[in-house]
Design a protein around this motif. Structure first.
Motif, mmCIF file in Angstrom:
data_model
loop_
_atom_site.group_PDB
_atom_site.id
_atom_site.type_symbol
_atom_site.label_atom_id
_atom_site.label_comp_id
_atom_site.label_asym_id
_atom_site.label_seq_id
_atom_site.Cartn_x
_atom_site.Cartn_y
_atom_site.Cartn_z
ATOM 1 N N LYS A 4 -8.439 -1.563 -0.543
ATOM 2 C CA LYS A 4 -7.431 -0.829 -1.294
ATOM 3 C C LYS A 4 -6.602 0.085 -0.396
ATOM 4 C CE LYS A 4 -9.650 -0.691 -5.842
ATOM 5 N NZ LYS A 4 -10.833 -1.479 -5.537
ATOM 6 N N LYS A 7 -3.033 -1.021 0.263
ATOM 7 C CA LYS A 7 -2.282 -0.922 -0.981
ATOM 8 C C LYS A 7 -1.893 0.529 -1.245
ATOM 9 C CE LYS A 7 -3.841 -3.567 -4.129
ATOM 10 N NZ LYS A 7 -4.668 -4.122 -5.220
ATOM 11 N N PHE A 40 5.422 -1.543 -7.139
ATOM 12 C CA PHE A 40 5.654 -2.782 -6.399
ATOM 13 C C PHE A 40 6.769 -3.663 -6.976
ATOM 14 C CE2 PHE A 40 1.488 -1.440 -5.034
ATOM 15 C CZ PHE A 40 1.510 -1.703 -3.678
ATOM 16 N N GLN A 67 1.857 -6.050 -0.683
ATOM 17 C CA GLN A 67 0.817 -5.037 -0.640
ATOM 18 C C GLN A 67 0.758 -4.315 0.707
ATOM 19 O OE1 GLN A 67 -1.131 -4.382 -3.476
ATOM 20 N NE2 GLN A 67 0.408 -5.727 -4.366
ATOM 21 N N THR A 233 -2.081 -0.421 -9.466
ATOM 22 C CA THR A 233 -2.102 -1.570 -8.552
ATOM 23 C C THR A 233 -2.851 -2.773 -9.082
ATOM 24 O OG1 THR A 233 -4.094 -0.730 -7.457
ATOM 25 C CG2 THR A 233 -1.978 -0.057 -6.533
ATOM 26 N N ASN A 236 -1.168 -6.067 -9.119
ATOM 27 C CA ASN A 236 -0.721 -6.613 -7.847
ATOM 28 C C ASN A 236 -1.882 -7.009 -6.945
ATOM 29 O OD1 ASN A 236 2.347 -5.959 -7.928
ATOM 30 N ND2 ASN A 236 1.296 -4.110 -8.646
ATOM 31 N N SER A 237 -3.127 -7.001 -7.508
ATOM 32 C CA SER A 237 -4.291 -7.343 -6.683
ATOM 33 C C SER A 237 -4.336 -8.828 -6.397
ATOM 34 C CB SER A 237 -5.566 -6.935 -7.408
ATOM 35 O OG SER A 237 -5.562 -5.535 -7.642
#
Length: 237
Positions: A4, A7, A40, A67, A233, A236-237
């Motif tokens: 993470k 990110k 994002f 990311q 987030t 967007n993983s």
């Protein structure tokens, strides 16, 4: 290292850029988050610059960030139909600054002309406006538009096929602006006035947003930030 962390680092970089654009917007542009608390994906509006074929235009686009931003470039896709040598039929923008900095001799692009981490959303948007007015016809994304543009340019405007298509698209974009309740700037004075109004509104929005203030913390706060941005987030993983 936690997965993470990159990110979180990207969110921190994007929040700084976003807040800067809200407080000090570029003339002729509007930016906002496509979804609340998702850094994002941004909604972009580009107003056609005065004294160009695109004057009075209202062009909407999506900018999506990877990311590992700013180490990799974002993508930019017009959702408004736009006939242009460097824009694909699906709206994707083909411009050197958005290409990864790899050695690709067949493309005719040097690595130094491509993306690098010193580039920003500001430089991207300015490059796109420059591209609208001065297309790159050496490696076009839309070959037909490229041929048509060259005819228009070489004829010094006598061949109006390209110009007429752009004018029709500008007129259609203004219809969308009316539906969105947006006043499109027409003159240079209007062009700068719209930006000043956005700046005033943006300052108020930025000052009241704890979300952005939390993200622009010290570098030592990265670990705590991982928890605070999990929801932002997850998509967007």
């Amino acid at each position: 290292m936690s997965e993470k962390l990159p990110k979180a680092s990207a969110i921190k970089a994007l929040s700084v850029e976003y807040t800067g654009l809200v407080q000090e917007p570029l003339e002729g542009f509007q930016v906002k988050l496509a979804r609340e608390e998702n850094m994002f994906e941004w909604d972009i509006v580009i107003f056609g610059p005065p004294e160009t074929l695109y004057q009075g235009g209202y062009f909407k686009a999506k900018m999506r960030f990877p990311q590992d931003y700013p180490f990799s470039p974002p993508t930019l896709k017009f959702t408004t139909k736009l006939w242009h040598p460097n824009i694909y039929d699906n709206g994707d923008v083909c411009i050197s600054i958005l290409h990864p900095p790899v050695d690709d001799p067949p493309s005719g692009e040097l690595p130094c002309e491509r993306w690098n981490p010193t580039q920003t959303v500001r430089t991207i948007l300015l490059s796109v406006v420059s591209l609208l007015n001065e297309p790159n016809t050496f490696s076009p994304a839309n070959v037909d538009a490229s041929v048509m543009y060259r005819r228009w340019k070489e004829s010094q405007g006598a061949n109006k096929e390209y110009e007429e298509i752009i004018k029709r698209q500008v007129a259609m974009s203004r219809e969308q602006a009316a539906k969105d309740g947006v006043d499109v700037p027409q003159t240079l004075e209007d062009y700068t006035r719209a930006s000043r109004i956005q700046r005033e509104r943006g300052q108020s929005q930025a000052e009241s947003s704890d979300f952005y203030e939390d993200l622009i913390g010290d570098d030592d706060d990265d670990t705590d930030m991982e928890t605070s941005v999990t929801n932002a987030t997850s998509d967007n993983s």
